[in-house]
Design a protein around this motif. Structure first.
Motif, PDB file in Angstrom:
ATOM      1  N   VAL A 284       0.826  -1.212   0.000  1.00  0.00           N
ATOM      2  CA  VAL A 284       0.000   0.000   0.000  1.00  0.00           C
ATOM      3  C   VAL A 284       0.856   1.256   0.000  1.00  0.00           C
ATOM      4  CG1 VAL A 284      -1.880   1.210   1.149  1.00  0.00           C
ATOM      5  CG2 VAL A 284      -1.741  -1.288   1.284  1.00  0.00           C
ATOM      6  N   HIS A 285       1.794   1.346   0.925  1.00  0.00           N
ATOM      7  CA  HIS A 285       2.683   2.507   1.016  1.00  0.00           C
ATOM      8  C   HIS A 285       4.115   2.019   0.786  1.00  0.00           C
ATOM      9  CE1 HIS A 285      -0.621   4.959   2.343  1.00  0.00           C
ATOM     10  NE2 HIS A 285      -0.883   4.105   3.311  1.00  0.00           N
ATOM     11  N   PRO A 286       4.499   1.837  -0.471  1.00  0.00           N
ATOM     12  CA  PRO A 286       5.806   1.263  -0.780  1.00  0.00           C
ATOM     13  C   PRO A 286       6.960   2.172  -0.361  1.00  0.00           C
ATOM     14  CG  PRO A 286       4.764   2.092  -2.772  1.00  0.00           C
ATOM     15  CD  PRO A 286       3.732   2.173  -1.689  1.00  0.00           C
ATOM     16  N   ALA A 287       8.108   1.551  -0.150  1.00  0.00           N
ATOM     17  CA  ALA A 287       9.301   2.295   0.263  1.00  0.00           C
ATOM     18  C   ALA A 287      10.466   1.891  -0.624  1.00  0.00           C
ATOM     19  CB  ALA A 287       9.629   1.995   1.720  1.00  0.00           C
ATOM     20  N   PHE A 288      11.285   2.881  -0.987  1.00  0.00           N
ATOM     21  CA  PHE A 288      12.469   2.621  -1.793  1.00  0.00           C
ATOM     22  C   PHE A 288      13.557   1.985  -0.930  1.00  0.00           C
ATOM     23  CE2 PHE A 288      10.390   5.639  -4.521  1.00  0.00           C
ATOM     24  CZ  PHE A 288      10.777   5.263  -5.804  1.00  0.00           C
ATOM     25  N   VAL A 289      14.268   1.052  -1.536  1.00  0.00           N
ATOM     26  CA  VAL A 289      15.427   0.440  -0.892  1.00  0.00           C
ATOM     27  C   VAL A 289      16.632   0.754  -1.768  1.00  0.00           C
ATOM     28  CG1 VAL A 289      16.493  -1.702  -0.133  1.00  0.00           C
ATOM     29  CG2 VAL A 289      14.017  -1.414   0.059  1.00  0.00           C
ATOM     30  N   TYR A 290      17.645   1.416  -1.185  1.00  0.00           N
ATOM     31  CA  TYR A 290      18.786   1.859  -1.983  1.00  0.00           C
ATOM     32  C   TYR A 290      20.001   2.085  -1.083  1.00  0.00           C
ATOM     33  CZ  TYR A 290      16.574   6.150  -0.257  1.00  0.00           C
ATOM     34  OH  TYR A 290      15.973   7.098   0.541  1.00  0.00           O
ATOM     35  N   PRO A 291      21.193   2.082  -1.669  1.00  0.00           N
ATOM     36  CA  PRO A 291      22.420   2.261  -0.880  1.00  0.00           C
ATOM     37  C   PRO A 291      22.891   3.713  -0.813  1.00  0.00           C
ATOM     38  CG  PRO A 291      23.001   1.541  -3.073  1.00  0.00           C
ATOM     39  CD  PRO A 291      21.493   1.650  -3.053  1.00  0.00           C
ATOM     40  N   TYR A 292      22.062   4.658  -1.258  1.00  0.00           N
ATOM     41  CA  TYR A 292      22.493   6.052  -1.374  1.00  0.00           C
ATOM     42  C   TYR A 292      22.052   6.883  -0.172  1.00  0.00           C
ATOM     43  CZ  TYR A 292      22.612   4.174  -6.084  1.00  0.00           C
ATOM     44  OH  TYR A 292      22.837   3.365  -7.161  1.00  0.00           O
ATOM     45  N   LYS A 293      22.798   7.935   0.108  1.00  0.00           N
ATOM     46  CA  LYS A 293      22.407   8.883   1.143  1.00  0.00           C
ATOM     47  C   LYS A 293      21.285   9.780   0.613  1.00  0.00           C
ATOM     48  CE  LYS A 293      26.870   9.066   3.527  1.00  0.00           C
ATOM     49  NZ  LYS A 293      27.996   9.944   3.982  1.00  0.00           N
ATOM     50  N   ASP A 294      20.478  10.286   1.511  1.00  0.00           N
ATOM     51  CA  ASP A 294      19.341  11.124   1.132  1.00  0.00           C
ATOM     52  C   ASP A 294      19.743  12.590   1.000  1.00  0.00           C
ATOM     53  OD1 ASP A 294      17.509   8.987   1.200  1.00  0.00           O
ATOM     54  OD2 ASP A 294      17.255   9.207   3.362  1.00  0.00           O
ATOM     55  N   ARG A 295      19.122  13.242   0.047  1.00  0.00           N
ATOM     56  CA  ARG A 295      19.224  14.693  -0.086  1.00  0.00           C
ATOM     57  C   ARG A 295      17.845  15.261  -0.386  1.00  0.00           C
ATOM     58  NH1 ARG A 295      24.602  17.179  -3.103  1.00  0.00           N
ATOM     59  NH2 ARG A 295      26.062  16.734  -1.398  1.00  0.00           N
ATOM     60  N   TYR A 296      17.592  16.452   0.094  1.00  0.00           N
ATOM     61  CA  TYR A 296      16.301  17.105  -0.114  1.00  0.00           C
ATOM     62  C   TYR A 296      16.502  18.356  -0.956  1.00  0.00           C
ATOM     63  CZ  TYR A 296      14.616  14.011   3.549  1.00  0.00           C
ATOM     64  OH  TYR A 296      14.273  12.891   4.277  1.00  0.00           O
ATOM     65  N   ILE A 297      15.661  18.515  -1.969  1.00  0.00           N
ATOM     66  CA  ILE A 297      15.741  19.712  -2.804  1.00  0.00           C
ATOM     67  C   ILE A 297      14.470  20.528  -2.627  1.00  0.00           C
ATOM     68  CG2 ILE A 297      17.326  18.667  -4.444  1.00  0.00           C
ATOM     69  CD1 ILE A 297      15.047  18.103  -6.287  1.00  0.00           C
ATOM     70  N   LYS A 298      14.581  21.830  -2.780  1.00  0.00           N
ATOM     71  CA  LYS A 298      13.477  22.727  -2.449  1.00  0.00           C
ATOM     72  C   LYS A 298      12.389  22.767  -3.515  1.00  0.00           C
ATOM     73  CE  LYS A 298      15.728  26.842  -4.375  1.00  0.00           C
ATOM     74  NZ  LYS A 298      16.187  28.212  -4.109  1.00  0.00           N
ATOM     75  N   GLU A 299      12.714  22.420  -4.749  1.00  0.00           N
ATOM     76  CA  GLU A 299      11.711  22.479  -5.803  1.00  0.00           C
ATOM     77  C   GLU A 299      10.651  21.412  -5.567  1.00  0.00           C
ATOM     78  OE1 GLU A 299      14.917  22.622  -6.262  1.00  0.00           O
ATOM     79  OE2 GLU A 299      15.154  24.652  -7.051  1.00  0.00           O
ATOM     80  N   TYR A 300       9.478  21.596  -6.195  1.00  0.00           N
ATOM     81  CA  TYR A 300       8.366  20.732  -5.820  1.00  0.00           C
ATOM     82  C   TYR A 300       7.571  20.210  -7.016  1.00  0.00           C
ATOM     83  CZ  TYR A 300       5.815  25.129  -6.465  1.00  0.00           C
ATOM     84  OH  TYR A 300       5.315  26.295  -6.985  1.00  0.00           O
ATOM     85  N   ILE A 301       6.795  19.175  -6.709  1.00  0.00           N
ATOM     86  CA  ILE A 301       5.839  18.572  -7.635  1.00  0.00           C
ATOM     87  C   ILE A 301       4.453  19.078  -7.269  1.00  0.00           C
ATOM     88  CG2 ILE A 301       4.724  16.390  -8.288  1.00  0.00           C
ATOM     89  CD1 ILE A 301       7.381  14.990  -7.583  1.00  0.00           C
TER      90      ILE A 301
END
Length: 252
Positions: free
Chosen positions: A144-161
């Protein structure tokens, strides 16, 4: 064109498909994974140059998204829902990230929009979603609420959808019914316990309080109150379905 593969999961999205695809015209590759739509979703997507692959989702979002990732030819993938639109500033942010090739999992702010009304708090407050990520070693898990699995560090960008949510109440309620059923089935598969008092009587009250007061749903006026009550109902339905799946396989 940007060397990125846009991945869109769709089913009966003819109302959204054209505008959605127009917003990702920057991408060198666009793939629509179509859950055997019965409307013109496939036809519209193909006419606009997208590659369409038909595959049954069977209620498993994570498996469908993992399948989509495997179809991408580019090193970078970007997930988008059919009812979402990429903004101009976000396109430029994607271009910069892909050109510099800094391998992180990029989280993007998503702003919810209605056609005639406004609700920007409570359950419709802006949220961060992981959408731009390198393809290598990336997969998705969860029904229902899937989650990504990855070896990368997270970054947040200010632009939006921009997220164009529900057109009408029927669509909203149908989704609530579908998602509470899937959530209950998932919880049962995981062996999650359920208590009538804690989960059916008390938990929905907390759900309303959290959305209406802590998440400032009251600032959205009438809609804020209604959506907070609906969050109460969502929680109630989810655990009621789970309770009776254990008791009588969901039968009354």
């Amino acid at each position: 064109m940007i060397n990125v593969t846009v991945l869109i999961l769709a089913k009966n999205e003819e109302k959204n498909m054209e505008e959605c695809l127009e917003s990702v015209s920057f991408a060198e590759e666009v793939i629509v994974i179509d859950d055997f739509s019965t409307d013109k979703t496939k036809e519209i997507a193909e006419n606009m140059g997208a590659k369409v692959i038909q595959r049954s989702m069977n209620g498993d979002w994570g498996a469908q998204q993992s399948f989509a990732i495997q179809q991408a030819k580019h090193e970078w993938i970007f997930f988008l829902d059919a009812d979402e639109r990429v903004t101009g500033p976000l396109v430029e942010a994607i271009r910069k990230i892909v050109s510099t090739n800094e391998k992180y999992a990029y989280w993007i702010k998503r702003h919810n929009q209605f056609r005639y009304y406004k609700a920007t708090h409570g359950s419709f407050r802006a949220d961060d979603v992981c959408r731009l990520i390198p393809k290598k070693n990336t997969s998705v898990v969860g029904f229902v609420h899937p989650a990504f699995v990855y070896p990368y560090k997270d970054r947040y960008i200010k632009e939006y959808i921009l997220h164009h949510t529900y057109d009408n109440w029927e669509q909203y309620m149908n989704k609530v019914n579908k998602y509470t059923t899937l959530a209950a089935e998932k919880y049962k598969q995981e062996g999650k316990s359920v208590s009538f008092i804690n989960d059916i009587v008390l938990r929905p009250i907390w759900a309303f309080f959290k959305i209406y007061f802590l998440n400032l749903g009251f600032l959205d006026g009438k809609l804020g109150f209604i959506f907070s009550l609906n969050h109460y109902n969502y929680t109630l339905m989810k655990y009621t379905k789970l309770y009776y799946l254990y008791k009588s396989d969901g039968k009354l």
